[in-house]
Write a protein that holds these residues in place. Structure first.
Motif, short mmCIF file in Angstrom:
data_model
loop_
_atom_site.label_atom_id
_atom_site.label_comp_id
_atom_site.label_asym_id
_atom_site.label_seq_id
_atom_site.Cartn_x
_atom_site.Cartn_y
_atom_site.Cartn_z
N ALA A 35 9.36 13.93 2.44
CA ALA A 35 8.08 14.53 2.83
C ALA A 35 6.92 13.83 2.13
O ALA A 35 5.89 13.52 2.73
CB ALA A 35 8.08 16.03 2.52
N GLN A 36 7.09 13.57 0.82
CA GLN A 36 6.07 12.85 0.08
C GLN A 36 5.90 11.42 0.60
O GLN A 36 4.79 10.89 0.69
CB GLN A 36 6.42 12.82 -1.40
CG GLN A 36 6.34 14.16 -2.09
CD GLN A 36 4.93 14.69 -2.17
OE1 GLN A 36 3.98 13.93 -2.37
NE2 GLN A 36 4.77 15.98 -2.01
N LEU A 37 7.01 10.80 0.97
CA LEU A 37 6.95 9.45 1.51
C LEU A 37 6.19 9.43 2.82
O LEU A 37 5.41 8.51 3.09
CB LEU A 37 8.36 8.91 1.71
CG LEU A 37 8.49 7.50 2.28
CD1 LEU A 37 7.77 6.48 1.38
CD2 LEU A 37 9.95 7.11 2.46
N ALA A 47 2.66 9.41 1.98
CA ALA A 47 2.25 8.10 1.46
C ALA A 47 2.05 7.09 2.60
O ALA A 47 1.09 6.31 2.60
CB ALA A 47 3.30 7.58 0.47
N ILE A 48 2.95 7.11 3.57
CA ILE A 48 2.83 6.19 4.71
C ILE A 48 1.59 6.52 5.52
O ILE A 48 0.85 5.63 5.95
CB ILE A 48 4.10 6.26 5.58
CG1 ILE A 48 5.30 5.68 4.82
CG2 ILE A 48 3.91 5.51 6.90
CD1 ILE A 48 6.63 5.85 5.52
N SER A 97 0.83 -1.20 0.00
CA SER A 97 0.00 0.00 0.00
C SER A 97 0.86 1.25 0.00
O SER A 97 0.55 2.24 -0.67
CB SER A 97 -0.93 0.00 1.22
OG SER A 97 -1.83 -1.08 1.17
N VAL A 98 1.95 1.22 0.75
CA VAL A 98 2.86 2.37 0.77
C VAL A 98 3.50 2.58 -0.60
O VAL A 98 3.59 3.70 -1.09
CB VAL A 98 3.95 2.19 1.85
CG1 VAL A 98 5.00 3.29 1.75
CG2 VAL A 98 3.34 2.18 3.24
N VAL A 99 3.93 1.48 -1.23
CA VAL A 99 4.53 1.59 -2.57
C VAL A 99 3.52 2.19 -3.55
O VAL A 99 3.86 3.06 -4.36
CB VAL A 99 5.01 0.21 -3.05
CG1 VAL A 99 5.48 0.29 -4.50
CG2 VAL A 99 6.14 -0.30 -2.16
N ARG A 140 -4.03 5.17 7.04
CA ARG A 140 -5.47 5.45 7.15
C ARG A 140 -6.30 4.48 6.36
O ARG A 140 -7.43 4.15 6.74
CB ARG A 140 -5.76 6.87 6.65
CG ARG A 140 -5.21 7.97 7.53
CD ARG A 140 -5.84 9.30 7.16
NE ARG A 140 -5.68 9.61 5.75
CZ ARG A 140 -4.67 10.31 5.25
NH1 ARG A 140 -3.73 10.77 6.07
NH2 ARG A 140 -4.61 10.57 3.97
N ALA A 141 -5.74 3.98 5.24
CA ALA A 141 -6.51 3.12 4.34
C ALA A 141 -6.45 1.66 4.69
O ALA A 141 -7.10 0.84 4.06
CB ALA A 141 -6.01 3.31 2.90
N ARG A 142 -5.63 1.28 5.69
CA ARG A 142 -5.47 -0.15 5.97
C ARG A 142 -6.79 -0.76 6.42
O ARG A 142 -7.53 -0.16 7.20
CB ARG A 142 -4.38 -0.39 7.00
CG ARG A 142 -4.66 0.11 8.40
CD ARG A 142 -3.54 -0.37 9.32
NE ARG A 142 -3.76 0.04 10.68
CZ ARG A 142 -3.11 1.02 11.29
NH1 ARG A 142 -2.21 1.70 10.63
NH2 ARG A 142 -3.36 1.33 12.54
N PRO A 143 -7.10 -1.97 5.93
CA PRO A 143 -8.36 -2.62 6.28
C PRO A 143 -8.37 -3.04 7.74
O PRO A 143 -7.33 -3.28 8.34
CB PRO A 143 -8.39 -3.85 5.35
CG PRO A 143 -6.96 -4.13 5.08
CD PRO A 143 -6.27 -2.79 5.04
#
Length: 479
Positions: A456-458, A461-462, A410-412, A467-470
């Motif tokens: 900063a972008q990473l 993304a993390i 998901s991070v990638v 937040r999106a993890r099921p």
């Protein structure tokens, strides 16, 4: 010569008709026009107002398109001046086109790529001039497969002096990088009965296909805090092992003294071979570089090195320090592969070593990467509260352990959406399923300001992946 494009010229060149998702299609058309060389460096594009009036769309749509292409490096805007095609935008004829619909990443944190902007071009120009002036007419004929004698002598001396290797010019063969070296060594070992090659897990997966082509089976061996588990080699039935002892790829672990002795004893007891990839050996920060494993057992260890990390992959200068029993076979295989190497390039590299310019460049880059490592750590501390970056004793990559519960893939994916290229640790695994979610974070080929932006972008993304993890499934029986 640059030119000023009018709205009518641009509309004919792009042929973007009105309709749904017009802004997205205009963005893609402009990007493709730069890549194809229709729009060239310095060309001025129409103002956002002119384009909006010509196409009959909201000016804000054009503004967003220009802003996105500016962020990607295709366009550059300055107050009071026309928006122009950036000097960093390269036509497709000079670089492979990306997949359809996918823009090239703005930030690239791949591991294993050195700072290509720091390539010592002036030194190489001098060295090639010296090589051309000094080379004899007889050296311009087809070689014997070992490489130019002066280059072999210079590299052998360098390996003894810098890597504590036990070798001589007669035991050194030149090649075009690690990949060709392995393509020569593995078939030579297969001819001597090697059927199973132990490899580090996680480890460099690019060797897998080379081993299969040589008819060799792979035996993944776990890596722990001391390096590869040498105690598992006998049970794995390995006849040879490939290791990166100076800075394990990708974990960054330095093979411990105890493990080095275990490997050497295993090779001596079983008649096995050790292939040493001298990966990142010269970029060590906390103390003097650890000597090559080859120095402990020169009759059982094949040492492979190259200038790909110290200078640039494009130099294609590599070497093999081989036991005497392998030298003639490897030289013969080199002749079959490409009839010998480029003598001028080999002699030029020898000039760099003999003049001290190679050592000077390595010292300078060690300082560059050490300072950039500090920038990365500082940026991570601000961007990722729970950041843990390990494997930084040498080289220019580290392992970024992701926060608990955050999915690596998901991070990638989130990073890719932000025009950031990162590599998951799982892509280096062979048999292991117990690796923690982590990224292999490279900081070689990126400047300090860009790496701050990338981190900063990473961080974003993390956070988005977190937040999106099921939700975790409930355990059987409740509770």
């Amino acid at each position: 010569m640059s030119q000023n494009w009018t709205t009518s010229d641009l509309s004919l060149a792009l042929a973007v008709a009105a309709g749904p998702r017009w802004g997205t299609r205009l963005q893609a058309a402009l990007r493709d026009a730069v890549r194809a060389g229709v729009l060239r460096e310095g060309d001025a594009v129409p103002s956002t107002r002119e384009l909006a009036e010509h196409f009959g769309v909201a000016r804000g749509t054009i503004v967003r398109v220009y802003e996105q292409l500016g962020a990607e490096g295709y366009l550059v805007s300055r107050a009071g001046a026309r928006t122009r095609v950036s000097s960093g935008a390269v036509p497709a004829s000079q670089t492979p086109p990306p997949r359809a619909g996918v823009a090239p990443p703005r930030w690239d944190l791949r591991p294993g790529v050195p700072d290509l902007r720091k390539f010592p071009a002036a030194d190489w120009a001098w060295a090639h001039g010296e090589a051309t002036r000094r080379i004899r007419s007889s050296d311009l004929d087809y070689a014997d497969g070992r490489g130019h004698p002066r280059a072999r002598a210079a590299i052998a001396d360098h390996l003894r002096r810098v890597r504590a290797a036990a070798t001589a010019a007669d035991h050194v063969l030149l090649c075009q990088g690690f990949a060709q070296a392995l393509a020569l060594v593995l078939p030579a070992l297969a001819a001597r009965g090697v059927r199973v090659l132990a490899v580090e897990d996680p480890g460099d997966r690019s060797v897998d296909g080379v081993a299969r082509a040589a008819g060799i089976q792979l035996a993944p061996i776990p890596v722990d805090a001391d390096g590869v588990r040498a105690d598992l080699l006998v049970d794995a039935g390995a006849h040879a092992v490939l290791v990166t002892p100076a800075h394990q790829s990708p974990t960054g672990i330095v093979l411990s003294a105890a493990r080095r002795l275990e490997l050497v004893e295993w090779a001596a007891d079983t008649g096995a071979w050790i292939i040493e990839d001298d990966y990142d050996s010269e970029f060590r920060y906390d103390r003097t570089p650890v000597g090559a494993l080859q120095g402990l057992a020169p009759d059982r260890v094949v040492l492979i090195g190259s200038a790909s990390k110290t200078h640039a992959p494009a130099t294609r200068v590599g070497w093999i320090a081989a036991p005497g029993s392998l030298v003639d076979d490897l030289a013969a295989r080199r002749l079959v592969a490409d009839r010998g190497g480029p003598a001028l390039d080999e002699l030029a590299f020898a000039m760099l070593i003999e003049s001290g310019r190679h050592d000077k460049h390595v010292r300078a880059m060690r300082s560059v990467y050490s300072a950039r490592r500090a920038v990365v750590l500082s940026a991570l501390e601000r961007a990722v509260a729970t950041a843990s970056l390990t494997g930084l004793a040498a080289g220019f990559h580290g392992i970024l352990r992701l926060p608990p519960g955050v999915d690596e893939l998901s991070v990638v994916a989130e990073a890719t959406d932000r025009s950031l290229r990162v590599t998951g640790l799982a892509s280096f695994a062979r048999a292991r399923s117990d690796l923690p979610p982590a990224l292999v974070l490279g900081f070689g080929n990126i400047d300090d300001e860009a790496v701050r932006e990338a981190i900063a972008q990473l961080g974003e993304a993390i956070e988005a992946a977190s937040r999106a993890r099921p939700a975790r499934p409930a355990r059987p029986g409740g509770g």
